[in-house]
Design a protein around this motif. Structure first.
Motif, short mmCIF file in Angstrom:
data_model
loop_
_atom_site.label_atom_id
_atom_site.label_comp_id
_atom_site.label_asym_id
_atom_site.label_seq_id
_atom_site.Cartn_x
_atom_site.Cartn_y
_atom_site.Cartn_z
N HIS B 53 0.84 -1.20 0.00
CA HIS B 53 0.00 0.00 0.00
C HIS B 53 0.88 1.26 0.00
O HIS B 53 0.64 2.19 -0.78
N GLU B 56 2.56 2.09 -3.35
CA GLU B 56 1.64 2.74 -4.29
C GLU B 56 1.45 4.21 -3.91
O GLU B 56 1.33 5.08 -4.78
N THR B 57 1.42 4.48 -2.61
CA THR B 57 1.30 5.88 -2.16
C THR B 57 2.52 6.68 -2.61
O THR B 57 2.38 7.83 -3.07
N GLU B 60 2.15 7.39 -6.30
CA GLU B 60 1.04 8.29 -6.61
C GLU B 60 1.31 9.71 -6.10
O GLU B 60 1.11 10.67 -6.82
N GLU B 61 1.79 9.81 -4.85
CA GLU B 61 1.91 11.14 -4.24
C GLU B 61 3.26 11.80 -4.52
O GLU B 61 3.33 13.00 -4.78
N ARG B 92 -2.40 4.95 -8.40
CA ARG B 92 -2.41 3.69 -7.64
C ARG B 92 -2.84 2.51 -8.52
O ARG B 92 -3.89 2.57 -9.18
N GLY B 93 -2.02 1.48 -8.57
CA GLY B 93 -2.39 0.26 -9.28
C GLY B 93 -1.89 0.21 -10.72
O GLY B 93 -1.77 -0.88 -11.28
#
Lengths: 514, 514
Positions: B53, B56-57, B60-61, B92-93
């Protein structure tokens, strides 16, 4: 910083102040390892069942020998075994049933309660090399061990942060009579260290002396309630239980003191040349030995041992740190857990004559395997050289340093918010550098295991300082530790009583070097 | 017996017979490892989910940088990423979805088909040290590496039984121009060995040259169908994808050649000082890098890499074989398996300046960890010294010997009737000896791993022979292997074409040592 972290309470002043300062030195010892990682298991359920079935077949059909020991044969007969001559055939299931009264874990108390250890469960207790008749160091070379060497190794063990246990025969003090050296060895462990220790097993009488000295140290009433010694009872593989060792086991079991009951196997010589065959024999032997300990006293604390090496079929020499030894150790750990008993195996094993790369490869192989196999008590965890013929000063401190890696490995991986470090990743970002970030500053002191022996210096610095190899760095550390050593405090009345006991016992009979 | 087992077909005769005999020498190479043991896993399901998790953060961020690479930014924009300047933020993903087209395993073909390797699944392929600018041996000390050293290491790799792969930059041939040395290096791997090898990554043009030379060796049509090179693409951690490395990746991916996409991390400097934080960053980086490879060519073979060491916070030096590196490697293996990708990590890592005990402790820690972590491709599996600054002749053969233990460990434990050895236990019985029994005689040759370097001799023999340590024994082995070396046969037309290609390329531009 050395592991013998000195905590000085003041500076300056005259001789008295310096002496006071000196007596305030203390040596840090890590708590025994509590694993937060899984065990590594190589045997399938099917393989385990085959080995367990075959071990019972060995006990039932072939049996084990208890030579020169009519009392043991009587105990076995009374328990329902088929006794014929010195051969004891044990009906399927009986030995395992008898083992059920042995505790799954026990506390071995040290005279310093902070250094008591828990043997069993997810714990790992580390103890030094046991048994070598020789010692080696850089200055003196290879030579017969003396009582002075013995005391030095006890001091090194006391000062080793990652060593939880003072051990037993850290080397054989060959300058003391065979029938008296156990007295000096126990006296050294009891007075030069405050870590837990092992008793003598070379004669039942010497086991009795060990118990009596422990009674002086801990109090006579304490011994029947508390376990204060763990001693090493080797099985004479294949499947022979020597009456001297069994006599010592009887003394310890009846005094509520712990024993490691341990096949001593060079695979291909004292057991079949295959892993599954060796495990079958190991299990049969420990089932018989531990069952016998429970016949002596139900509930006596014991450890299932497995000292197993492979063999060089060219020379007949035992070999160490090998993949076959690893398979056996992993498998024996699984068998011990199914028996619900503490497990002893692995150590700083090597065949090398010097504390060189061979010694380190073999030792690292064995130490890592021992941790992952779920070993609960690791004898020989540091200092072993030349197939166990030599206690090495240098290798003692080199290995003892490596034992720190086992502590850190066993701690497992944290995943709390601090460990996730998302703020650090946000702070630093792509192309940045973590050394100065807040998370690194807050965590770097405890983040990584740090060696007290190995060299991490830049090449040029290392070269300017003499281009020393690991053994040379270790020589320096040995000298520093022995120079820094300070004896732990002891009640003078106990010290006097121990001195008197040893003097009286020594005076009572002539020296024997047999 | 040496691993370069000579199979001579006759004795005696004149010069011609001797030459014929000599040409019949062959060198045995073990098949790549197929594990029959479980993987060791330190992360719980919960920990894995947190790290996945968080990765992915990060993507993304925070995002990752692709500097000086407009084509890459276009590819990312087209794939749906948020591109701002050189920063790529990946929803994400998306990266994980793009990674799904990468194969879970692939064959890297060797010119000798018997030496092709399978990368992925339960397999482990071992390749030698990569990258050091220096070499060291007992006679010559530490010095800049030359092309002669390079050829020597390729020869040693060819003759090492437990090494499956010839590697890449086994040392930097600093006596050859920077813009031409890739030609000589590839020529050496292609002609002096018949094991699989790696291509150049230092410029996209040099990757193209590598592909063209592979086309000469394997046939032009073959390359688009078969993977014949695995090359090392390092990520410039934290989260920066260098345009030169990405350029080489593009060349290889578009030619169906494999790349290891590998963060290069000294923990606490290029990643957070915690294990979970480092794993988060490693996963974010490999997700981005492997996704990018699939944007270049969906289905291109890749390996998820993790080069991770800890740091000595006193000196800033990287440290090797540490428990923290082990945790990261075990965890990264779990993350790779959840991604369904081959995994590269571990090696003969050490910080030591000499092939001494420190080198061996650190290396054994790392090699064992690599095996148990489920590594599929182990670069640096032998010969690494001094934090990767030095390729060591002695350590190359010492480590290559230890790689045999990994093969035997990985084979697991047999429990068939022969392995159970019940007949042997019955035959020998209590108090007997197994050396002479039928089971031992039938099995001893294959039962135990046997070193070709380490010393198992009795103390007196060892002393009479000069009391040599492991490094001295290794020096002797290096000399013997290089003296025994014989070049594998090659179609003369291919050899001429390779020679001509290298000569032409070298003539086409002036030397550069930048």
């Amino acid at each position: 910083m050395t592991e013998a972290a000195t905590r000085r309470r003041g500076r300056g002043g005259g001789g008295a102040a310096r002496r006071a300062e000196r007596s305030a030195v203390s040596f840090e010892t890590a708590r025994f390892i509590e694993r937060n990682i899984p065990n590594f298991e190589v045997l399938t359920e099917e393989a385990l069942e085959i080995i367990e079935h075959n071990a019972e077949t060995v006990l039932e059909e072939i049996g084990v020998n208890f030579p020169d020991n009519p009392a043991a044969l009587d105990r076995w007969r009374d328990a329902g075994a088929d006794v014929s001559g010195e051969r004891v055939r044990i009906p399927r299931g009986l030995a395992r049933k008898l083992c059920a009264t042995a505790p799954s874990s026990f506390t071995q108390h040290a005279r310093n309660p902070a250094r008591s250890v828990e043997v069993g469960g997810k714990n790992l207790v580390l103890a030094p090399v046991y048994g070598p008749p020789f010692v080696r160091d850089a200055d003196g070379g290879r030579r017969y061990a003396t009582m002075e060497d013995f005391r030095n190794f006890v001091k090194l063990g006391y000062m080793s942060k990652w060593l939880h246990h003072s051990g037993g025969t850290v080397c054989e003090p060959t300058d003391v009579a065979v029938n008296k050296r156990h007295l000096d060895m126990l006296h050294a462990h009891m007075t030069l260290s405050d870590k837990p220790f092992m008793g003598s097993v070379t004669e039942p009488d010497r086991a009795r002396d060990s118990v009596e000295m422990a009674e002086i140290l801990f109090g006579k009433d304490v011994i029947q309630r508390k376990t204060v010694m763990t001693s090493l009872i080797n099985i004479n593989s294949p499947m022979t239980f020597d009456d001297v060792m069994m006599g010592a086991l009887e003394v310890y079991a009846q005094s509520n003191q712990a024993c490691i009951i341990s096949p001593f196997i060079v695979g291909g010589a004292m057991a079949p040349v295959s892993v599954a065959g060796t495990l079958t024999q190991v299990l049969a032997e420990v089932l018989a030995g531990i069952a016998y300990s429970q016949l002596c006293r139900a509930g006596a604390p014991v450890i299932m041992g497995a000292f197993v090496t492979s063999i060089d079929m060219n020379s007949g020499a035992p070999t160490f740190g090998t993949p076959e030894a690893a398979h056996i150790t992993y498998g024996a750990g699984q068998l011990a857990r199914r028996l619900g008993l503490p497990f002893r195996s692995a150590g700083s094993f090597c065949g090398s004559k010097l504390p060189d790369a061979q010694a380190a490869y073999e030792t690292a192989n064995s130490l890592n395997m021992g941790l992952l196999a779920g070993v609960n008590f690791m004898l020989h965890a540091c200092g072993w050289l030349e197939g166990g013929l030599v206690s090495s000063y240098e290798k003692f401190v080199m290995d003892a340093d490596q034992l720190g890696t086992l502590h850190h490995l066993a701690a497992g991986v944290q995943v709390d918010a601090n460990a996730q470090a998302m703020d650090a990743i946000r702070e630093v970002g792509p192309g940045g550098h973590y050394l100065g970030c807040a998370h690194t500053q807050a965590n770097f002191k405890s983040a990584f295991w740090k060696s007290d022996v190995l060299d991490y210096k830049p090449f040029e610095t290392w070269e300017d300082e003499g281009a020393r190899d690991t053994a040379q760095l270790a020589t320096e550390r040995v000298k520093k530790l022995l120079a820094d050593y300070q004896q732990p405090a002891m009640d003078p009345a106990i010290r006097e009583a121990l001195d008197a006991y040893v003097a009286e016992k020594k005076a009572a009979e002539p020296d024997s070097f047999m």
